[in-house]
Motif scaffolding. Structure first.
Motif, PDB file in Angstrom:
ATOM      1  N   MET A 265       0.825  -1.214   0.000  1.00 32.94           N
ATOM      2  CA  MET A 265       0.000   0.000   0.000  1.00 32.94           C
ATOM      3  C   MET A 265       0.852   1.255   0.000  1.00 32.94           C
ATOM      4  O   MET A 265       0.536   2.238  -0.682  1.00 32.94           O
ATOM      5  CB  MET A 265      -0.944  -0.018   1.200  1.00 32.94           C
ATOM      6  CG  MET A 265      -2.040  -1.070   1.101  1.00 32.94           C
ATOM      7  SD  MET A 265      -3.045  -1.200   2.600  1.00 32.94           S
ATOM      8  CE  MET A 265      -3.931   0.352   2.529  1.00 32.94           C
ATOM      9  N   VAL A 266       1.955   1.233   0.756  1.00 29.68           N
ATOM     10  CA  VAL A 266       2.869   2.379   0.733  1.00 29.68           C
ATOM     11  C   VAL A 266       3.488   2.526  -0.652  1.00 29.68           C
ATOM     12  O   VAL A 266       3.552   3.623  -1.212  1.00 29.68           O
ATOM     13  CB  VAL A 266       3.961   2.224   1.804  1.00 29.68           C
ATOM     14  CG1 VAL A 266       5.003   3.330   1.671  1.00 29.68           C
ATOM     15  CG2 VAL A 266       3.348   2.247   3.194  1.00 29.68           C
ATOM     16  N   ARG A 267       3.924   1.403  -1.210  1.00 31.75           N
ATOM     17  CA  ARG A 267       4.513   1.428  -2.564  1.00 31.75           C
ATOM     18  C   ARG A 267       3.529   1.980  -3.589  1.00 31.75           C
ATOM     19  O   ARG A 267       3.885   2.807  -4.431  1.00 31.75           O
ATOM     20  CB  ARG A 267       4.935   0.000  -2.918  1.00 31.75           C
ATOM     21  CG  ARG A 267       5.072  -0.332  -4.395  1.00 31.75           C
ATOM     22  CD  ARG A 267       6.229   0.398  -5.042  1.00 31.75           C
ATOM     23  NE  ARG A 267       6.298   0.114  -6.452  1.00 31.75           N
ATOM     24  CZ  ARG A 267       5.568   0.700  -7.382  1.00 31.75           C
ATOM     25  NH1 ARG A 267       4.664   1.626  -7.038  1.00 31.75           N
ATOM     26  NH2 ARG A 267       5.714   0.404  -8.661  1.00 31.75           N
ATOM     27  N   SER A 268       2.275   1.584  -3.546  1.00 33.64           N
ATOM     28  CA  SER A 268       1.286   2.027  -4.539  1.00 33.64           C
ATOM     29  C   SER A 268       0.884   3.486  -4.345  1.00 33.64           C
ATOM     30  O   SER A 268       0.311   4.093  -5.259  1.00 33.64           O
ATOM     31  CB  SER A 268       0.050   1.124  -4.483  1.00 33.64           C
ATOM     32  OG  SER A 268      -0.603   1.238  -3.243  1.00 33.64           O
ATOM     33  N   SER A 269       1.151   4.049  -3.182  1.00 32.27           N
ATOM     34  CA  SER A 269       0.776   5.447  -2.933  1.00 32.27           C
ATOM     35  C   SER A 269       1.758   6.440  -3.527  1.00 32.27           C
ATOM     36  O   SER A 269       1.486   7.643  -3.580  1.00 32.27           O
ATOM     37  CB  SER A 269       0.655   5.684  -1.418  1.00 32.27           C
ATOM     38  OG  SER A 269       1.935   5.647  -0.804  1.00 32.27           O
ATOM     39  N   ILE A 270       2.910   5.965  -3.989  1.00 31.01           N
ATOM     40  CA  ILE A 270       3.956   6.858  -4.524  1.00 31.01           C
ATOM     41  C   ILE A 270       3.700   7.101  -6.002  1.00 31.01           C
ATOM     42  O   ILE A 270       3.635   6.165  -6.802  1.00 31.01           O
ATOM     43  CB  ILE A 270       5.346   6.252  -4.294  1.00 31.01           C
ATOM     44  CG1 ILE A 270       5.591   6.088  -2.788  1.00 31.01           C
ATOM     45  CG2 ILE A 270       6.424   7.108  -4.923  1.00 31.01           C
ATOM     46  CD1 ILE A 270       6.826   5.300  -2.448  1.00 31.01           C
ATOM     47  N   GLN A 271       3.549   8.348  -6.368  1.00 33.51           N
ATOM     48  CA  GLN A 271       3.242   8.733  -7.743  1.00 33.51           C
ATOM     49  C   GLN A 271       4.313   9.696  -8.281  1.00 33.51           C
ATOM     50  O   GLN A 271       5.110  10.248  -7.535  1.00 33.51           O
ATOM     51  CB  GLN A 271       1.869   9.420  -7.800  1.00 33.51           C
ATOM     52  CG  GLN A 271       0.729   8.600  -7.183  1.00 33.51           C
ATOM     53  CD  GLN A 271       0.438   7.342  -7.959  1.00 33.51           C
ATOM     54  OE1 GLN A 271       0.607   7.299  -9.188  1.00 33.51           O
ATOM     55  NE2 GLN A 271      -0.008   6.292  -7.262  1.00 33.51           N
ATOM     56  N   GLY A 272       4.296   9.900  -9.593  1.00 30.93           N
ATOM     57  CA  GLY A 272       5.164  10.901 -10.209  1.00 30.93           C
ATOM     58  C   GLY A 272       6.491  10.383 -10.704  1.00 30.93           C
ATOM     59  O   GLY A 272       7.355  11.181 -11.103  1.00 30.93           O
ATOM     60  N   TYR A 273       6.699   9.074 -10.670  1.00 34.05           N
ATOM     61  CA  TYR A 273       7.957   8.484 -11.142  1.00 34.05           C
ATOM     62  C   TYR A 273       7.648   7.478 -12.239  1.00 34.05           C
ATOM     63  O   TYR A 273       6.534   6.951 -12.337  1.00 34.05           O
ATOM     64  CB  TYR A 273       8.704   7.793  -9.999  1.00 34.05           C
ATOM     65  CG  TYR A 273       9.085   8.722  -8.863  1.00 34.05           C
ATOM     66  CD1 TYR A 273      10.256   9.474  -8.918  1.00 34.05           C
ATOM     67  CD2 TYR A 273       8.255   8.862  -7.750  1.00 34.05           C
ATOM     68  CE1 TYR A 273      10.603  10.334  -7.885  1.00 34.05           C
ATOM     69  CE2 TYR A 273       8.596   9.718  -6.706  1.00 34.05           C
ATOM     70  CZ  TYR A 273       9.768  10.452  -6.786  1.00 34.05           C
ATOM     71  OH  TYR A 273      10.100  11.303  -5.762  1.00 34.05           O
ATOM     72  N   ASP A 274       8.648   7.220 -13.064  1.00 33.55           N
ATOM     73  CA  ASP A 274       8.469   6.228 -14.123  1.00 33.55           C
ATOM     74  C   ASP A 274       8.522   4.809 -13.572  1.00 33.55           C
ATOM     75  O   ASP A 274       7.792   3.926 -14.031  1.00 33.55           O
ATOM     76  CB  ASP A 274       9.539   6.414 -15.198  1.00 33.55           C
ATOM     77  CG  ASP A 274       9.385   7.728 -15.939  1.00 33.55           C
ATOM     78  OD1 ASP A 274       8.293   7.979 -16.476  1.00 33.55           O
ATOM     79  OD2 ASP A 274      10.342   8.519 -15.949  1.00 33.55           O
ATOM     80  N   THR A 275       9.396   4.581 -12.612  1.00 32.83           N
ATOM     81  CA  THR A 275       9.466   3.273 -11.954  1.00 32.83           C
ATOM     82  C   THR A 275       9.688   3.479 -10.460  1.00 32.83           C
ATOM     83  O   THR A 275      10.347   4.449 -10.055  1.00 32.83           O
ATOM     84  CB  THR A 275      10.612   2.401 -12.509  1.00 32.83           C
ATOM     85  OG1 THR A 275      11.866   3.036 -12.245  1.00 32.83           O
ATOM     86  CG2 THR A 275      10.449   2.181 -14.007  1.00 32.83           C
ATOM     87  N   VAL A 276       9.126   2.577  -9.675  1.00 32.42           N
ATOM     88  CA  VAL A 276       9.351   2.576  -8.229  1.00 32.42           C
ATOM     89  C   VAL A 276       9.628   1.139  -7.816  1.00 32.42           C
ATOM     90  O   VAL A 276       8.873   0.228  -8.144  1.00 32.42           O
ATOM     91  CB  VAL A 276       8.122   3.112  -7.453  1.00 32.42           C
ATOM     92  CG1 VAL A 276       8.378   3.030  -5.950  1.00 32.42           C
ATOM     93  CG2 VAL A 276       7.803   4.538  -7.863  1.00 32.42           C
ATOM     94  N   THR A 277      10.735   0.936  -7.102  1.00 30.65           N
ATOM     95  CA  THR A 277      11.138  -0.396  -6.669  1.00 30.65           C
ATOM     96  C   THR A 277      11.310  -0.416  -5.160  1.00 30.65           C
ATOM     97  O   THR A 277      11.947   0.482  -4.587  1.00 30.65           O
ATOM     98  CB  THR A 277      12.473  -0.812  -7.331  1.00 30.65           C
ATOM     99  OG1 THR A 277      12.340  -0.715  -8.751  1.00 30.65           O
ATOM    100  CG2 THR A 277      12.836  -2.239  -6.949  1.00 30.65           C
ATOM    101  N   SER A 278      10.731  -1.412  -4.508  1.00 25.58           N
ATOM    102  CA  SER A 278      10.919  -1.575  -3.066  1.00 25.58           C
ATOM    103  C   SER A 278      12.319  -2.113  -2.789  1.00 25.58           C
ATOM    104  O   SER A 278      12.778  -3.038  -3.468  1.00 25.58           O
ATOM    105  CB  SER A 278       9.877  -2.538  -2.492  1.00 25.58           C
ATOM    106  OG  SER A 278       8.575  -2.015  -2.647  1.00 25.58           O
ATOM    107  N   VAL A 279      12.977  -1.538  -1.806  1.00 24.62           N
ATOM    108  CA  VAL A 279      14.302  -1.997  -1.400  1.00 24.62           C
ATOM    109  C   VAL A 279      14.238  -2.740  -0.071  1.00 24.62           C
ATOM    110  O   VAL A 279      14.767  -3.842   0.077  1.00 24.62           O
ATOM    111  CB  VAL A 279      15.287  -0.810  -1.289  1.00 24.62           C
ATOM    112  CG1 VAL A 279      16.640  -1.282  -0.753  1.00 24.62           C
ATOM    113  CG2 VAL A 279      15.466  -0.140  -2.648  1.00 24.62           C
TER     114      VAL A 279
END
Length: 355
Positions: A265-279
């Motif tokens: 849910m935290v990962r899906s709330s992040i907007q405005g980037y081309d890619t988002v990867t959990s570390v």
């Protein structure tokens, strides 16, 4: 462990819960009562905790599970049940019987979703459903079979909790542009950190190990906001199962699930980037709450010629339907032969076949 039934204050007949009126009806004099009136007329039944063992005997069934013998309070006939049955009918006088001790103490449910669909409505819905299916054997929906449709309360766990934790990830923004004949790709990399508190409500888990647990799983979800405080009277006229899966058997799985959902849910709330990867992520529970409840399902089973058990199930609250239905191979063969003969004659008369 007492076997009890609730009696009509007017005539002494057995009371059953009526889904249509959400009240309790006497099948003999047609009187209708509220839950409070039934409790007032049967105070000793609601107050019993079932700690007194009055079952005639306990034995082991062929499958190795415990079976118990009770005495019907209406006619005195003996009633045999397995370890998880909490409400049933007397096979002799057909009056509803509640095995009260099965749902006492720690096994007493906190909540219940009462049946909102009557048996007549359940039968009507069943007939509409099977009439759309062309290859079902006739004896699957004959009168004797339909009369076997049963309203059953199945045990469920409801789970609420909150999690708190931190999430770290990596995001990229990519820009492609041209200068003259050259194409350029610009990639910016960002390190992201988030702290969050996430709440979960009304997560449910089946609390029954029996093979027939598939009946209730197939007709989910239930509207949990319509639960009522549990009262034994709601079981009158229906069958009920007691849980045999405890919280300790589910807690690890649920903890892992809510922690994963928190991170997602935290990962899906992040907007405005081309890619988002959990570390990395680290979430822990702030608090949790368990509720034991019973949910309503109309059930009809059928043993096929191959001894396989087929089933039809309908959610007793939402009317959602599911089923694994038998197929009459004779009907399939008749259809195949009918189509084959029709096509053969058409081709013969049209001159498509040359001898």
């Amino acid at each position: 462990m007492a076997a009890v039934s609730y009696k009509c204050p007017n005539c002494g007949g057995d009371l059953q819960f009526d889904p249509g009126t959400q009240k309790f009806k006497c099948e003999y004099c047609s009187s209708v009562f509220s839950r409070e009136e039934v409790e007032a007329a049967n105070p000793e039944k609601e107050g019993e905790d079932g700690s007194g063992e009055t079952a005639q005997y306990k034995a082991e069934t062929d499958a190795g599970s415990e079976a118990s013998l009770y005495q019907c309070p209406s006619c005195g006939a003996e009633i045999v049940t397995d370890a998880t049955t909490a409400a049933t009918f007397c096979f002799y006088c057909h009056n509803p019987v509640i095995l009260q001790g099965k749902l006492s103490g720690e096994y007493r449910p906190e909540k219940i979703i009462p049946f909102a669909v009557s048996k007549k409505e359940a039968v009507d819905e069943f007939l509409k459903f099977v009439k759309k299916k062309r290859f079902i054997p006739r004896d699957f929906f004959c009168k004797e079979q339909i009369e076997k449709i049963s309203g059953v309360y199945f045990p469920f766990w409801e789970y609420d909790c909150k999690t708190e934790g931190d999430w770290q990830g990596e995001a990229k923004r990519i820009r492609i542009y041209r200068t003259g004949d050259m194409e350029h790709t610009e990639t910016k990399i960002y390190r992201l950190e988030r702290s969050a508190e996430v709440g979960f409500e009304e997560l449910t888990r089946n609390a029954l190990n029996k093979e027939n647990r598939q009946l209730v799983e197939a007709v989910q979800p239930f509207r949990l906001e319509e639960t009522k405080d549990f009262s034994m009277e709601y079981l009158s006229g229906f069958q009920a199962e007691k849980r045999d899966i405890e919280k300790k058997d589910l807690v690890e799985e649920l903890h892992q699930e809510v922690k994963k959902h928190s991170s997602d849910m935290v990962r899906s709330s992040i907007q405005g980037y081309d890619t988002v990867t959990s570390v990395s992520d680290q979430f822990h529970l702030l608090g949790e709450n368990w509720k034991y409840l019973l949910v309503p399902v109309w059930v009809l089973t059928y043993r096929g010629k191959n001894d396989k058990i087929y089933y039809y199930a309908m959610n007793g609250q939402t009317r959602k339907i599911s089923g694994e239905l038998p197929v009459d191979k004779k009907k399939v063969l008749q259809l195949f032969l009918g189509v084959f003969v029709a096509v053969f004659l058409f081709m013969l008369l049209g001159g498509y076949l040359v001898w």
